[in-house]
Design an enzyme around this catalytic site. Structure first.
Site, short mmCIF file in Angstrom:
data_model
loop_
_atom_site.label_atom_id
_atom_site.label_comp_id
_atom_site.label_asym_id
_atom_site.label_seq_id
_atom_site.Cartn_x
_atom_site.Cartn_y
_atom_site.Cartn_z
N GLY A 1 0.89 -1.16 0.00
CA GLY A 1 0.00 0.00 0.00
C GLY A 1 0.92 1.21 0.00
O GLY A 1 1.91 1.23 0.74
N GLU B 1 0.94 4.18 1.15
CA GLU B 1 1.22 4.94 2.38
C GLU B 1 2.02 4.11 3.39
O GLU B 1 2.89 4.64 4.07
CB GLU B 1 -0.07 5.46 3.00
CG GLU B 1 -0.85 6.41 2.08
CD GLU B 1 -1.65 5.67 1.02
OE1 GLU B 1 -1.82 4.44 1.14
OE2 GLU B 1 -2.09 6.34 0.05
N TYR C 1 -6.13 -4.99 -9.33
CA TYR C 1 -6.72 -4.72 -8.02
C TYR C 1 -8.03 -5.46 -7.80
O TYR C 1 -8.85 -5.55 -8.71
CB TYR C 1 -7.04 -3.23 -7.88
CG TYR C 1 -5.86 -2.31 -7.93
CD1 TYR C 1 -4.90 -2.35 -6.93
CD2 TYR C 1 -5.71 -1.40 -8.95
CE1 TYR C 1 -3.81 -1.49 -6.96
CE2 TYR C 1 -4.63 -0.54 -9.00
CZ TYR C 1 -3.68 -0.59 -8.00
OH TYR C 1 -2.62 0.25 -8.04
N ARG D 1 11.02 11.46 -12.12
CA ARG D 1 11.13 11.10 -13.54
C ARG D 1 11.73 9.72 -13.75
O ARG D 1 12.48 9.51 -14.70
CB ARG D 1 12.01 12.11 -14.26
CG ARG D 1 11.63 13.57 -14.11
CD ARG D 1 12.69 14.43 -14.82
NE ARG D 1 12.79 15.75 -14.23
CZ ARG D 1 12.06 16.78 -14.62
NH1 ARG D 1 11.18 16.64 -15.58
NH2 ARG D 1 12.21 17.94 -14.04
N ALA E 1 9.24 2.16 -5.98
CA ALA E 1 10.39 3.07 -6.05
C ALA E 1 9.97 4.49 -5.67
O ALA E 1 10.68 5.19 -4.94
CB ALA E 1 11.00 3.06 -7.44
N ASP F 1 7.55 5.39 -3.70
CA ASP F 1 7.29 5.49 -2.26
C ASP F 1 8.61 5.54 -1.48
O ASP F 1 8.73 6.29 -0.50
CB ASP F 1 6.44 4.30 -1.79
CG ASP F 1 5.10 4.26 -2.51
OD1 ASP F 1 4.58 5.33 -2.86
OD2 ASP F 1 4.59 3.15 -2.73
P1 ADP Z 1 6.71 6.14 -9.22
O1 ADP Z 1 7.05 4.79 -8.60
O2 ADP Z 1 5.97 7.02 -8.29
O3 ADP Z 1 6.12 6.04 -10.59
P2 ADP Z 1 9.25 6.81 -10.46
O4 ADP Z 1 9.15 5.64 -11.36
O5 ADP Z 1 9.41 8.16 -11.06
O6 ADP Z 1 8.08 6.87 -9.38
O7 ADP Z 1 10.49 6.51 -9.53
C1 ADP Z 1 10.73 7.26 -8.37
C2 ADP Z 1 12.21 7.38 -8.15
O8 ADP Z 1 12.82 6.08 -8.03
C3 ADP Z 1 12.93 8.09 -9.29
O9 ADP Z 1 12.86 9.49 -9.15
C4 ADP Z 1 14.33 7.52 -9.11
O10 ADP Z 1 14.99 8.16 -8.04
C5 ADP Z 1 14.06 6.08 -8.71
N1 ADP Z 1 13.96 5.22 -9.90
C6 ADP Z 1 12.84 4.82 -10.53
N2 ADP Z 1 13.13 4.08 -11.62
C7 ADP Z 1 14.48 4.00 -11.68
C8 ADP Z 1 15.42 3.35 -12.54
N3 ADP Z 1 15.00 2.65 -13.61
N4 ADP Z 1 16.74 3.49 -12.27
C9 ADP Z 1 17.17 4.19 -11.20
N5 ADP Z 1 16.34 4.82 -10.34
C10 ADP Z 1 15.01 4.74 -10.56
O1 KDG Z 2 3.27 2.86 -5.05
C1 KDG Z 2 3.18 1.44 -4.92
C2 KDG Z 2 1.74 1.16 -4.67
O2 KDG Z 2 1.06 1.44 -5.85
C3 KDG Z 2 1.44 -0.26 -4.31
O3 KDG Z 2 2.21 -0.73 -3.23
C4 KDG Z 2 -0.03 -0.49 -4.10
O4 KDG Z 2 -1.04 1.26 -2.86
C5 KDG Z 2 -0.96 0.66 -3.88
C6 KDG Z 2 -1.85 1.08 -4.97
O5 KDG Z 2 -2.98 1.45 -4.66
O6 KDG Z 2 -1.47 1.05 -6.13
#
Ligand code: ADP
Ligand code: KDG
Length: 320
Positions: free
Chosen positions: A34, A36, A103, A231, A260, A262
């Site tokens: 989750g 959070e 989900y 990004r 990643a 979170d």
């Molecule tokens: P979310 O999981 O919210 O979609 P991102 O995919 O943007 O977020 O990833 C969050 C952070 O995790 C990035 O800003 C970076 O620091 C790290 N990260 C994500 N993907 C990679 C990757 N392929 N290689 C290295 N670091 C990553």
């Molecule tokens: O950010 C990762 C979450 O997406 C995952 O652990 C599950 O809380 C979740 C969701 O609703 O997607």
């Protein structure tokens, strides 16, 4: 460090035991996840006291959720809802570094979260409140719980952090833009991908020519807010009071990027609570995010400070 309060839904998580469609893969691993509580565990590992509020069903998965997060030192104030089951996610491994999540959460115990689940005086006693865009889209009562907590935080002078975390399966873009946009405007610290930030800026949703710099100016014309753009493999940037700091991601062999974001937020908030600079916060956040990409789970690989140090070699690059 000051305590962080977060609230939301945590579900059971079944992950396919090998790469392939769940139409055929027969073995799976049982875990929990989750957004959070992923952040809460990340903070706890980094030494930040954290409280999570949510509902789980009066069932085995609900007990599993509580045992796991309490085992990580998170103060879980959970209501065991006798009338609904704990929600569930299935994670299908589609290829190296690629996964898809399904989900089973409609009507779940977690989605029945209500403003009355948050004890009196709790919000006012913490240093920071962290919410994500998942919770307000779960149900009307969960939306009200988010708004109530944000209002109480603002009235009590408590900092509010918000990760847009838009999940298209929970609401169409126009509904999400209204609900999440309102929370973005109430937050002191906002996290989102460029696409997510585009969703919450009216008029920018379909306009590809709008740059992130323009977006953040629209979101925050007064410059009072700190906006952190995630990004993925391209790293992250912090926009605050007219200045921008960019930080590259680490290069790692990606196993699963879920979680990643979170881990990144937990790293960032841990520095924010210690009044670190944007550069320092982004450096820790990028390292936490990269570490999470190297394992299959959503939160299990959240690093402690010692693990962060071990993850980076003497040259500052990940040791793999
Ligand atoms: P979310 O999981 O919210 O979609 P991102 O995919 O943007 O977020 O990833 C969050 C952070 O995790 C990035 O800003 C970076 O620091 C790290 N990260 C994500 N993907 C990679 C990757 N392929 N290689 C290295 N670091 C990553
Ligand atoms: O950010 C990762 C979450 O997406 C995952 O652990 C599950 O809380 C979740 C969701 O609703 O997607």
């Amino acid at each position: 460090a000051p305590r962080v309060l977060t609230l939301g839904e945590t579900m059971g998580l079944l992950t396919g035991g090998r790469i392939g469609s769940l139409a055929h893969v027969s073995e799976a691993h049982i875990g929990i996840g989750g957004a959070e509580t992923n952040v809460a565990v990340g903070l706890s590992r980094l030494g930040v006291p954290v409280t999570w509020i949510g509902r789980v069903g009066d069932d085995s998965l609900g007990r599993r959720v509580l045992r796991e997060i309490r085992g990580e030192g998170v103060d879980a104030r959970a209501l065991l809802d006798p009338e609904a089951a704990t929600g569930l996610m299935l994670k299908e491994l589609r290829g190296p570094g690629m996964s898809r999540v399904y989900y089973y959460r409609a009507g779940s115990a977690g989605s029945r979260l209500a403003a009355t689940d948050v004890p009196a005086d709790l919000v006012e006693s913490v240093g920071l409140v962290h919410l994500t865009g998942i919770t307000p889209l779960l149900s009307d009562s969960a939306h009200e719980a988010c708004l109530s907590v944000v209002q109480r935080a603002r009235a009590g002078g408590v900092r509010v952090s918000f990760d847009v975390n838009y999940r298209s399966t929970l609401a169409p873009a126009d509904v999400a833009a209204d609900v999440l946009g309102e929370l973005v405007r109430e937050a002191d610290l906002v996290f989102g991908s460029p696409e997510e930030l585009a969703y919450v800026v009216p008029g920018a949703v379909t306009d590809d020519s709008v740059t992130v710099d323009e977006l953040t100016r629209t979101l925050d014309p007064t410059g009072a807010r700190e906006i952190v753009v995630k990004r993925g493999a391209d790293g992250a940037s912090t926009y605050t009071q007219g200045s921008v700091v960019h930080a590259p991601a680490h290069r790692v062999d990606v196993v699963d990027t879920v979680g990643a974001g979170d881990a990144f937020v937990a790293g960032y908030l841990s520095g924010d609570l210690q009044h670190w600079s944007a550069t320092e916060k982004l450096a820790r956040a990028n390292t936490c995010g990269a570490a999470m990409c190297t394992t299959p789970g959503d939160w299990e690989a959240a690093p402690t400070p010692a693990e962060l140090e071990a993850f980076l070699g003497a040259d500052g690059d990940p040791v793999q």
